[in-house]
Motif scaffolding. Sequence first.
Motif, PDB file in Angstrom:
ATOM      1  N   MET A  57     -38.260  -4.125   0.906  1.00  0.00           N
ATOM      2  CA  MET A  57     -37.124  -3.503   1.614  1.00  0.00           C
ATOM      3  C   MET A  57     -37.694  -3.060   2.740  1.00  0.00           C
ATOM      4  O   MET A  57     -38.440  -2.407   2.821  1.00  0.00           O
ATOM      5  CB  MET A  57     -35.931  -2.270   0.945  1.00  0.00           C
ATOM      6  N   ILE A  58     -37.095  -3.689   4.416  1.00  0.00           N
ATOM      7  CA  ILE A  58     -37.744  -3.249   4.954  1.00  0.00           C
ATOM      8  C   ILE A  58     -37.241  -1.737   5.584  1.00  0.00           C
ATOM      9  O   ILE A  58     -36.387  -0.970   5.760  1.00  0.00           O
ATOM     10  CB  ILE A  58     -37.661  -4.616   6.384  1.00  0.00           C
ATOM     11  N   GLN A  59     -38.286  -1.138   6.151  1.00  0.00           N
ATOM     12  CA  GLN A  59     -37.218   0.373   7.091  1.00  0.00           C
ATOM     13  C   GLN A  59     -37.692  -0.199   9.088  1.00  0.00           C
ATOM     14  O   GLN A  59     -38.392  -0.621   8.473  1.00  0.00           O
ATOM     15  CB  GLN A  59     -38.335   1.587   6.497  1.00  0.00           C
ATOM     16  N   LEU A  60     -36.054   0.514   8.957  1.00  0.00           N
ATOM     17  CA  LEU A  60     -35.918   0.113  10.422  1.00  0.00           C
ATOM     18  C   LEU A  60     -36.081   1.329  11.069  1.00  0.00           C
ATOM     19  O   LEU A  60     -34.931   2.655  11.134  1.00  0.00           O
ATOM     20  CB  LEU A  60     -35.366  -0.792  10.663  1.00  0.00           C
ATOM     21  N   TYR A  61     -37.095   2.449  11.996  1.00  0.00           N
ATOM     22  CA  TYR A  61     -37.341   3.680  12.143  1.00  0.00           C
ATOM     23  C   TYR A  61     -36.759   3.729  13.865  1.00  0.00           C
ATOM     24  O   TYR A  61     -37.341   2.536  14.606  1.00  0.00           O
ATOM     25  CB  TYR A  61     -38.751   4.399  11.960  1.00  0.00           C
ATOM     26  N   GLY A  62     -36.176   5.276  13.875  1.00  0.00           N
ATOM     27  CA  GLY A  62     -35.809   5.055  15.872  1.00  0.00           C
ATOM     28  C   GLY A  62     -34.861   5.532  15.697  1.00  0.00           C
ATOM     29  O   GLY A  62     -33.825   6.332  14.760  1.00  0.00           O
ATOM     30  N   LEU A  63     -34.047   5.175  17.136  1.00  0.00           N
ATOM     31  CA  LEU A  63     -32.552   5.639  17.027  1.00  0.00           C
ATOM     32  C   LEU A  63     -32.081   4.572  17.805  1.00  0.00           C
ATOM     33  O   LEU A  63     -31.637   3.662  18.242  1.00  0.00           O
ATOM     34  CB  LEU A  63     -31.730   7.119  18.477  1.00  0.00           C
ATOM     35  N   ARG A  64     -29.841   4.582  17.108  1.00  0.00           N
ATOM     36  CA  ARG A  64     -29.549   3.558  17.769  1.00  0.00           C
ATOM     37  C   ARG A  64     -29.452   3.144  19.105  1.00  0.00           C
ATOM     38  O   ARG A  64     -28.844   2.274  19.870  1.00  0.00           O
ATOM     39  CB  ARG A  64     -28.198   3.775  16.762  1.00  0.00           C
ATOM     40  N   LEU A  65     -29.434   4.712  20.051  1.00  0.00           N
ATOM     41  CA  LEU A  65     -29.642   4.342  21.068  1.00  0.00           C
ATOM     42  C   LEU A  65     -30.054   3.577  22.469  1.00  0.00           C
ATOM     43  O   LEU A  65     -29.672   2.953  23.407  1.00  0.00           O
ATOM     44  CB  LEU A  65     -29.067   5.642  21.514  1.00  0.00           C
ATOM     45  N   SER A  66     -31.031   2.979  21.177  1.00  0.00           N
ATOM     46  CA  SER A  66     -32.495   2.702  21.814  1.00  0.00           C
ATOM     47  C   SER A  66     -32.001   1.112  21.979  1.00  0.00           C
ATOM     48  O   SER A  66     -31.424   0.588  21.092  1.00  0.00           O
ATOM     49  CB  SER A  66     -33.548   3.007  21.416  1.00  0.00           C
ATOM     50  N   ASN A  67     -32.295   0.431  23.081  1.00  0.00           N
ATOM     51  CA  ASN A  67     -32.131  -0.636  23.794  1.00  0.00           C
ATOM     52  C   ASN A  67     -33.387  -1.725  22.632  1.00  0.00           C
ATOM     53  O   ASN A  67     -32.781  -2.815  21.523  1.00  0.00           O
ATOM     54  CB  ASN A  67     -32.825  -1.060  25.046  1.00  0.00           C
ATOM     55  N   TYR A  68     -34.449  -1.211  21.793  1.00  0.00           N
ATOM     56  CA  TYR A  68     -35.609  -2.208  21.493  1.00  0.00           C
ATOM     57  C   TYR A  68     -35.084  -1.505  20.179  1.00  0.00           C
ATOM     58  O   TYR A  68     -35.215  -2.847  19.090  1.00  0.00           O
ATOM     59  CB  TYR A  68     -36.933  -2.131  22.115  1.00  0.00           C
ATOM     60  N   TYR A  69     -34.891  -0.828  19.538  1.00  0.00           N
ATOM     61  CA  TYR A  69     -34.104  -0.598  17.876  1.00  0.00           C
ATOM     62  C   TYR A  69     -33.020  -1.674  17.983  1.00  0.00           C
ATOM     63  O   TYR A  69     -33.382  -2.408  17.066  1.00  0.00           O
ATOM     64  CB  TYR A  69     -33.922   0.950  17.904  1.00  0.00           C
ATOM     65  N   SER A  70     -31.872  -2.176  18.938  1.00  0.00           N
ATOM     66  CA  SER A  70     -30.831  -2.111  19.010  1.00  0.00           C
ATOM     67  C   SER A  70     -31.505  -3.628  18.619  1.00  0.00           C
ATOM     68  O   SER A  70     -31.236  -4.901  17.976  1.00  0.00           O
ATOM     69  CB  SER A  70     -30.342  -1.923  19.925  1.00  0.00           C
ATOM     70  N   LEU A  71     -32.733  -4.271  19.505  1.00  0.00           N
ATOM     71  CA  LEU A  71     -32.416  -5.396  19.555  1.00  0.00           C
ATOM     72  C   LEU A  71     -32.985  -5.905  18.162  1.00  0.00           C
ATOM     73  O   LEU A  71     -32.928  -6.930  17.486  1.00  0.00           O
ATOM     74  CB  LEU A  71     -33.813  -5.603  20.402  1.00  0.00           C
ATOM     75  N   THR A  72     -34.319  -4.861  17.564  1.00  0.00           N
ATOM     76  CA  THR A  72     -34.498  -5.077  16.147  1.00  0.00           C
ATOM     77  C   THR A  72     -33.749  -5.150  15.730  1.00  0.00           C
ATOM     78  O   THR A  72     -34.292  -5.914  14.333  1.00  0.00           O
ATOM     79  CB  THR A  72     -36.174  -4.593  16.158  1.00  0.00           C
ATOM     80  N   LYS A  73     -33.002  -4.426  15.292  1.00  0.00           N
ATOM     81  CA  LYS A  73     -32.107  -4.578  14.525  1.00  0.00           C
ATOM     82  C   LYS A  73     -30.652  -5.541  14.288  1.00  0.00           C
ATOM     83  O   LYS A  73     -30.790  -6.265  13.435  1.00  0.00           O
ATOM     84  CB  LYS A  73     -30.989  -3.211  14.087  1.00  0.00           C
ATOM     85  N   ALA A  74     -31.207  -6.260  15.544  1.00  0.00           N
ATOM     86  CA  ALA A  74     -30.081  -7.744  15.790  1.00  0.00           C
ATOM     87  C   ALA A  74     -31.090  -8.588  15.532  1.00  0.00           C
ATOM     88  O   ALA A  74     -30.370  -9.605  14.288  1.00  0.00           O
ATOM     89  CB  ALA A  74     -29.677  -7.770  16.997  1.00  0.00           C
ATOM     90  N   LEU A  75     -32.534  -8.715  15.193  1.00  0.00           N
ATOM     91  CA  LEU A  75     -33.288  -9.879  14.475  1.00  0.00           C
ATOM     92  C   LEU A  75     -33.487  -9.896  13.149  1.00  0.00           C
ATOM     93  O   LEU A  75     -33.361 -10.333  12.615  1.00  0.00           O
ATOM     94  CB  LEU A  75     -34.924  -9.496  15.325  1.00  0.00           C
TER      95      LEU A  75
END
Length: 206
Positions: free
Chosen positions: A1-19
């Motif tokens: 399982m991949i961990q995604l670190y950061g905060l939802r308000l970040s545009n690059y976090y959101s982009l990576t989550k969308a990917l």
Amino acid sequence: MIQLYGLRLSNYYSLTKALLIEKGLEFEEVKAPPTQEEDNLARTPMGKMPSIGVDGRFMSESLAIAAYLDRLQPEPALLPADPFEAGKVVELICHIKLDVELVARRCLPEAMFGQTVTDETKETTEKDLKKGMAAVRRIIVCDPYAAGSELTLADFYAFYCFGLANAISQKMFELDILAGHDDIQALMARLAEHPSIARVEADKAA
Ligand SMILES: N[C@@H](CCC(=O)N[C@@H](CS)C(=O)NCC(=O)O)C(=O)O
């Protein structure tokens, strides 16, 4: 399982989550603000978000993560099979990211965080933003997607980079960087309804 670190308000976090969603990969979100603390720097050497964890190893920079995810889970492909066309998608991403988003970001402290930036910064930002948009205009296709007929990684960068850059530009300069670019505006509206992006935005609003 991949961990995604950061905060939802970040545009690059959101982009990576969308990917991650687009690729159908399992992941968990781990709240991690951008700090210069050792645990964060071990994941992301500039202390920025996002970063990912994979079996105890870490990676930062959304474009590096995107390249990894595209190899880990090739379907749906986010880069064209043709090598030159794949390079052109990355070229478009570079101009959107470096010549539009990163330029607008110079004024982020004043636009969003109540700080002030110098008049010189404002002047050069507005000028460079216009130059960056003119550069993007020369190569973006929007027929119907950013790089042509297929959805690619460039669409995710277009959505998340133009979104932030335009919010900053409108606030700082009353300048809508997408004004007159009806095709890019239509693309942004289409992408807002694209399932992976729509889910990220809905999660953010929840
Ligand atoms: N080039 C990086 C940019 C990441 C980035 O700028 N992250 C911002 C949030 S969207 C951040 O962490 N800012 C806090 C800081 O710079 O310390 C990427 O593509 O991942």
